[in-house]
Design a protein around this motif. Structure first.
Motif, short mmCIF file in Angstrom:
data_model
loop_
_atom_site.label_atom_id
_atom_site.label_comp_id
_atom_site.label_asym_id
_atom_site.label_seq_id
_atom_site.Cartn_x
_atom_site.Cartn_y
_atom_site.Cartn_z
N PHE A 1 -2.58 -15.63 3.58
CA PHE A 1 -3.86 -15.22 3.00
C PHE A 1 -3.70 -14.81 1.56
CE2 PHE A 1 -4.04 -14.42 7.56
CZ PHE A 1 -5.23 -15.03 7.92
N GLN A 2 -4.80 -14.97 0.81
CA GLN A 2 -4.82 -14.60 -0.60
C GLN A 2 -6.11 -13.86 -0.92
OE1 GLN A 2 -2.28 -15.27 -2.95
NE2 GLN A 2 -1.22 -15.74 -1.05
N GLY A 3 -6.08 -13.04 -1.97
CA GLY A 3 -7.30 -12.41 -2.49
C GLY A 3 -8.06 -11.61 -1.46
N GLY A 4 -9.39 -11.83 -1.43
CA GLY A 4 -10.25 -11.10 -0.52
C GLY A 4 -9.94 -11.37 0.94
N GLU A 5 -9.48 -12.59 1.24
CA GLU A 5 -9.15 -12.92 2.62
C GLU A 5 -7.93 -12.11 3.10
OE1 GLU A 5 -8.76 -17.17 2.34
OE2 GLU A 5 -10.69 -17.45 3.34
N ARG A 6 -7.00 -11.86 2.19
CA ARG A 6 -5.86 -11.02 2.56
C ARG A 6 -6.33 -9.61 2.91
NH1 ARG A 6 -0.79 -10.72 -1.42
NH2 ARG A 6 -0.51 -12.84 -0.63
N GLY A 7 -7.29 -9.09 2.14
CA GLY A 7 -7.85 -7.78 2.45
C GLY A 7 -8.51 -7.76 3.82
N ARG A 8 -9.25 -8.82 4.16
CA ARG A 8 -9.87 -8.90 5.48
C ARG A 8 -8.81 -8.95 6.58
NH1 ARG A 8 -13.52 -13.95 5.55
NH2 ARG A 8 -13.76 -13.27 7.72
N ALA A 9 -7.73 -9.70 6.33
CA ALA A 9 -6.66 -9.79 7.33
C ALA A 9 -5.98 -8.44 7.54
CB ALA A 9 -5.64 -10.85 6.90
N PHE A 10 -5.68 -7.75 6.44
CA PHE A 10 -5.10 -6.42 6.57
C PHE A 10 -6.10 -5.44 7.19
CE2 PHE A 10 -1.67 -7.50 3.43
CZ PHE A 10 -0.61 -7.16 4.27
N GLY A 11 -7.39 -5.66 6.94
CA GLY A 11 -8.40 -4.84 7.60
C GLY A 11 -8.36 -5.01 9.11
N ALA A 12 -8.20 -6.25 9.56
CA ALA A 12 -8.07 -6.48 11.00
C ALA A 12 -6.81 -5.83 11.56
CB ALA A 12 -8.06 -7.99 11.27
N GLY B 1 -5.33 -3.17 10.24
CA GLY B 1 -5.58 -1.73 10.23
C GLY B 1 -6.43 -1.29 11.40
N ALA B 2 -7.44 -2.09 11.75
CA ALA B 2 -8.25 -1.78 12.92
C ALA B 2 -7.39 -1.78 14.18
CB ALA B 2 -9.38 -2.79 13.05
N THR B 3 -6.49 -2.74 14.26
CA THR B 3 -5.60 -2.81 15.42
C THR B 3 -4.69 -1.59 15.50
OG1 THR B 3 -5.61 -5.23 15.26
CG2 THR B 3 -3.83 -4.22 16.54
N ILE B 4 -4.14 -1.18 14.35
CA ILE B 4 -3.27 0.00 14.32
C ILE B 4 -4.03 1.24 14.76
CG2 ILE B 4 -1.96 1.55 12.81
CD1 ILE B 4 -1.28 -0.92 11.11
N GLY B 5 -5.22 1.43 14.19
CA GLY B 5 -6.00 2.62 14.52
C GLY B 5 -6.42 2.66 15.97
N ILE B 6 -6.90 1.53 16.49
CA ILE B 6 -7.36 1.49 17.87
C ILE B 6 -6.19 1.65 18.83
CG2 ILE B 6 -8.41 0.01 19.63
CD1 ILE B 6 -10.15 -1.16 17.42
N TYR C 1 2.95 -0.23 -5.27
CA TYR C 1 3.86 -0.20 -4.12
C TYR C 1 4.49 1.18 -3.95
CZ TYR C 1 7.38 -1.63 -0.75
OH TYR C 1 8.15 -1.72 0.38
N ALA C 2 4.97 1.78 -5.04
CA ALA C 2 5.62 3.08 -4.96
C ALA C 2 4.65 4.16 -4.47
CB ALA C 2 6.21 3.45 -6.32
N ASN C 3 3.48 4.25 -5.10
CA ASN C 3 2.53 5.28 -4.71
C ASN C 3 1.93 5.01 -3.33
OD1 ASN C 3 2.89 6.70 -7.08
ND2 ASN C 3 1.21 5.69 -8.15
N GLY C 4 1.68 3.74 -3.04
CA GLY C 4 1.13 3.40 -1.72
C GLY C 4 2.09 3.75 -0.60
N SER C 5 3.38 3.53 -0.81
CA SER C 5 4.37 3.89 0.21
C SER C 5 4.40 5.40 0.43
CB SER C 5 5.75 3.39 -0.22
OG SER C 5 5.78 1.98 -0.33
N LEU C 6 4.27 6.17 -0.65
CA LEU C 6 4.27 7.63 -0.53
C LEU C 6 3.00 8.12 0.17
CD1 LEU C 6 5.74 10.25 -1.13
CD2 LEU C 6 4.72 10.25 -3.41
N ILE C 7 1.86 7.51 -0.14
CA ILE C 7 0.62 7.85 0.55
C ILE C 7 0.76 7.60 2.05
CG2 ILE C 7 -1.80 7.18 0.87
CD1 ILE C 7 -1.85 6.56 -2.16
N ALA C 8 1.33 6.44 2.41
CA ALA C 8 1.50 6.11 3.83
C ALA C 8 2.40 7.11 4.53
CB ALA C 8 2.06 4.69 3.96
N VAL D 1 -8.36 4.36 5.21
CA VAL D 1 -7.08 4.68 4.58
C VAL D 1 -6.02 3.62 4.91
CG1 VAL D 1 -5.15 6.31 4.51
CG2 VAL D 1 -7.50 7.16 4.53
N ILE D 2 -5.80 3.34 6.18
CA ILE D 2 -4.63 2.56 6.60
C ILE D 2 -4.66 1.14 6.07
CG2 ILE D 2 -3.35 1.67 8.57
CD1 ILE D 2 -4.23 4.13 10.14
#
Length: 470
Positions: free
Chosen positions: A129-140, A142-147, A268-275, A378-379
């Protein structure tokens, strides 16, 4: 491949990845409500029960980076399928366990298999995936992780209610067998074949140094209640020393396990620390809330699982929305999500302060829903932004480092929150409501740290953004 629009086959491949992710992440939390049944059935001690939880988390965290690197260097599909086979087989072994030692070993193997699977998922998303589609894929994702994280107690409670306390705990492992077999067939058919090219080295020295360092840091937190005395904390500076040697080795190695240049990317550095900070907070809520409900208010396993369902619903819904919106709002979405988490959990703290009785599950439903919505924002968005500048050829290893930080954060958070929780129970003569509030205070502090890092990242982003032309 980079530069193309994802087609239908990419989304089919993602569905297989999400099925495996849900199965492995569900097993992080589903066992919590089954521990009393396992204790009675296998005559387990408190220390042995702790290893059922911490052993899974430990081997999961140790395997992430090497497995991600192996998938990047060889074949993500092959490594993914190997992890599926191992996870399915170890689930069957756990369900058949005649002794507690057998079950602990099976859980160690299960965690290892989960650590093999998960970095391949992020790597495949980077690849497909690229661009906005990558965001949608990571959104799916993230939903899986949260649920999965929030639905574990509910699923475990339902299985124990259906099969009975004597044998119900075995079905929380048996349920993985048909799911794993179906996912294995689909993975062979739908996941992309490896991209042929120059194969990278696997850096066994780096694997060893990183593994020892992560093990030494995680173990004292995972065994905080069982390993008495201050000696365990000496492992932390030892682990830090191994990680320092690991960094020095990686800088000189021609084909490093982790490309340390990734951390030059601020995202990447700040995102890893946030996570790391956020996972130290949010995963501990299920641990102390189910203990409060079951031990303090005599809720059943199913009742305790139902009580965290609002968080799961909010998280799943918001993750899908956040995945679509992250390309527009970026880290601002993460900041908004963290503020909602703080508001929701703060409201839950107030509810327990005012009405700590048996109706607390109903009264905390709305606050947990708000916190779940925040968690969903967040996730997935944080993972998307964090990996946005990572080349897809290094997606597995980069995701492995990110998820290792999440596992370390989880171990630290549960140890810190749990220590506060149990100390309050012991010091207050069994006041479980006060213990929950005190534990929640520590948990909120970790979320505040994550928010501080996210705000710092936004501030740096504004400073570095070029002035518009006049």
């Amino acid at each position: 491949m980079p530069g193309r629009t994802a087609d239908r086959s990419s989304w089919r491949a993602l569905s297989v990845c999400l099925l495996a992710a849900f199965m492995t992440l569900l097993d992080v939390s589903i066992v919590n409500v089954a521990l009393p049944s396992i204790k009675n059935a296998l005559h387990a001690s408190e220390g042995e029960l702790q290893w059922i939880l911490s052993g899974y988390a430990l081997t999961f965290g140790l395997t992430l980076v090497p497995a991600g690197r192996l998938g990047d260097a060889r074949s993500r599909r092959a490594v993914f399928m190997a992890g599926l086979v191992l996870f399915t087989a170890s689930s069957a072994a756990a369900g058949l366990a005649p002794t507690i030692l057998w079950l602990v070993i099976a859980r160690l193997v299960q965690g290892m298999a989960g650590g093999v699977l998960n970095p391949q998922i992020a790597g495949l998303i980077q690849q497909l995936f690229q661009g906005g589609e990558r965001g949608r894929a990571f959104g799916a994702l993230g939903a899986t992780i949260g649920i999965a994280t929030a639905a574990g107690p509910l699923a475990g409670g339902a299985l124990i209610a259906l099969a009975g306390p004597a044998e119900g705990w075995r079905w929380i492992f048996y349920i993985n067998i048909p799911v794993g077999l179906v996912a294995l067939v689909l993975a062979w058919r739908l996941l992309p074949a490896p991209v042929r090219g120059e194969q990278q080295g696997l850096d066994p020295v780096g694997v060893t140094l990183l593994g020892v360092g992560v093990l030494a840091i995680m173990l004292p937190f995972l065994q905080e209640r069982q390993w008495h005395g201050p000696g365990k904390w000496l492992l932390i500076p030892l682990g830090a020393a191994f990680l320092a040697v690991f960094v020095a080795w990686e800088r000189r190695h021609a084909s490093p396990l982790v490309d340390l240049a990734l951390f030059r990317h601020r995202s990447y550095a700040n995102g890893s620390l946030i996570a790391l900070c956020y996972f130290a907070g949010f995963t501990a809520i299920f641990f102390i809330f189910t203990l409060y409900l079951q031990n303090g208010l005599s809720y059943s396993a199913l009742g305790a699982g139902l009580a965290v369902t609002p968080f799961a619903l909010g998280s799943g819904t918001a993750s899908a929305i956040g995945g679509r919106a992250v390309s527009r709002y970026g880290r601002h979405l993460v900041v908004a999500g963290l503020c909602l988490v703080l508001a929701g959990l703060g409201a839950a703290w107030a509810v327990v302060e005012v009405r700590p009785g048996s109706g607390v599950a109903w009264l905390t439903a709305l606050p947990l829903l708000v916190a779940g919505i925040g968690s969903g924002l967040v996730i997935a968005p944080n993972q998307t932004v964090t990996l946005s500048e990572v080349p897809y050829t290094e997606g597995g290893a980069a995701a492995g480092v990110l998820q290792t930080g999440q596992r370390i954060g989880t171990a630290v958070g549960i140890a810190a929150v749990g220590a506060t929780f149990f100390a309050t129970v012991a010091g207050s003569g069994g006041d479980w409501a006060a213990a929950f509030r005190h534990g929640l205070t520590v948990l909120l502090a970790f979320v505040v740290l994550a928010l501080a890092v996210a705000l710092y990242d936004l501030r740096k982003d504004r400073r570095l953004r070029p002035e518009p032309a006049r």
